[in-house]
Enzyme design. Sequence first.
Site, short mmCIF file in Angstrom:
data_model
loop_
_atom_site.label_atom_id
_atom_site.label_comp_id
_atom_site.label_asym_id
_atom_site.label_seq_id
_atom_site.Cartn_x
_atom_site.Cartn_y
_atom_site.Cartn_z
N ASP A 292 -39.73 -10.96 46.56
CA ASP A 292 -39.01 -11.39 48.05
C ASP A 292 -37.96 -12.54 47.71
OD1 ASP A 292 -40.67 -13.20 46.88
OD2 ASP A 292 -41.48 -13.87 48.97
N ASP B 292 -37.63 -15.91 42.57
CA ASP B 292 -37.46 -14.42 42.36
C ASP B 292 -36.16 -14.07 41.61
OD1 ASP B 292 -38.85 -15.10 44.88
OD2 ASP B 292 -39.68 -13.30 44.57
N HIS C 24 -41.87 -20.32 39.22
CA HIS C 24 -42.93 -19.51 39.37
C HIS C 24 -42.68 -18.00 38.66
CE1 HIS C 24 -44.58 -22.18 42.07
NE2 HIS C 24 -43.42 -22.54 42.87
N ASP C 25 -41.72 -17.38 39.52
CA ASP C 25 -41.68 -15.87 39.23
C ASP C 25 -41.14 -15.86 37.86
OD1 ASP C 25 -42.68 -15.80 41.86
OD2 ASP C 25 -40.71 -15.40 42.68
N VAL D 9 -44.10 -10.21 42.55
CA VAL D 9 -43.95 -11.65 42.37
C VAL D 9 -43.63 -12.28 44.14
CG1 VAL D 9 -43.27 -11.88 39.99
CG2 VAL D 9 -41.32 -11.50 42.00
C1 BDR Z 1 -44.41 -18.18 45.22
O1 BDR Z 1 -44.13 -18.31 46.42
C2 BDR Z 1 -42.84 -18.02 46.63
O2 BDR Z 1 -42.24 -18.83 47.45
C3 BDR Z 1 -42.15 -18.08 45.34
O3 BDR Z 1 -40.87 -16.94 45.34
C4 BDR Z 1 -43.07 -17.60 44.62
O4 BDR Z 1 -43.33 -16.27 44.24
C5 BDR Z 1 -44.92 -19.54 44.73
O5 BDR Z 1 -46.05 -19.83 45.40
CA CA Z 2 -41.38 -14.85 45.00
#
Ligand code: BDR
Ligand code: CA
Length: 309
Positions: free
Chosen positions: A10, A15, A238-239, A123
């Site tokens: 997303d 991402d 994160h992703d 993700v």
């Molecule tokens: C996740 O939430 C989204 O905002 C980011 O892309 C990540 O996948 C982190 O909590």
């Molecule tokens: Ca994401």
Amino acid sequence: MTRKIILDCDPGHDDAIAILLALSSHELEVLGITTVYGNVGLEYTSRNARIMVELAGKTTKVFAGASRPLLRERISAENVHGKSGLEGPVFDEPKLPLEAQHAVQFIIDSIFEHPNEVTLVPVGAFTNIALAMRLEPKIIPLIGEIVVMGGSTTLGNTSPAAEFNILCDPHAASIVFSSGVKLTMFGLNLTHQCLATPDRVAKFKALNSRVGNVTVQLLEFFKLAYNKRYGFAGPALHDPCTIAYLIKPELFTVQNMHVEVDVLPGPSFGRTVCDVWDVTGKPANCDVAMTADADGFFDLLIERLGTLE
Ligand code: BDR
Ligand code: CA
């Protein structure tokens, strides 16, 4: 041997960097990128995914999926990612067309075409994966494995208990976590160890390339929310952790445990309840990432993005 993956995302700043890492890594064959609503609406996430494919100089197919969760109302994260989901750099509209096929059907067809070989990497919200499992349950034993960004062994970031991707669609996440497919979870307990601090951002700048410069602009925008809310020195990537794990698993340690998603209304709605100390005796269903070699992770990112123009 390359590993076949479908990146379900997303975009979203992190991402976007996950897409760049996947498309620049010879260990992975990206069968397709599937998009889901999440950080922003589906129109934007599908546009943003195609922008990143073009930025990487590739023609990987992008398939649009679900525009809303299974049961709950839609939430989003413009407060973190801006109006378009990819604020910071200025992008032209992508020329790469969106595929006509629905993402859920593409996931199903890919798994039947490559039984036991496809790794799904959600993700964003897990809606597309859950819909594929419900539309064609025969795929479930044929999925190679699933590596997710979502959840947390500790605190949430969208409610005190719940992480964003899970809270987007807790019912879909519950379907995935209880599917019996080999599962690895990168939650906030892990991804908050991987911060794009100023010294690390400087290394992307030193790449002196279009991809390097766009990455810096993405990170400069993305950091605003992390400085403000958490007082972190940089945004959490994160992703890309999921992709880095598929390339170099030795960068992370994981612990096998029982994880279930709270789908009951209330303050813990969307929480990934992680039985770290095995207090329930319930069978483990998930490898949960616990520690990261953050310097090694950023070295990998910088090396791979450095191969792009
Ligand atoms: C996740 O939430 C989204 O905002 C980011 O892309 C990540 O996948 C982190 O909590
Ligand atoms: Ca994401």
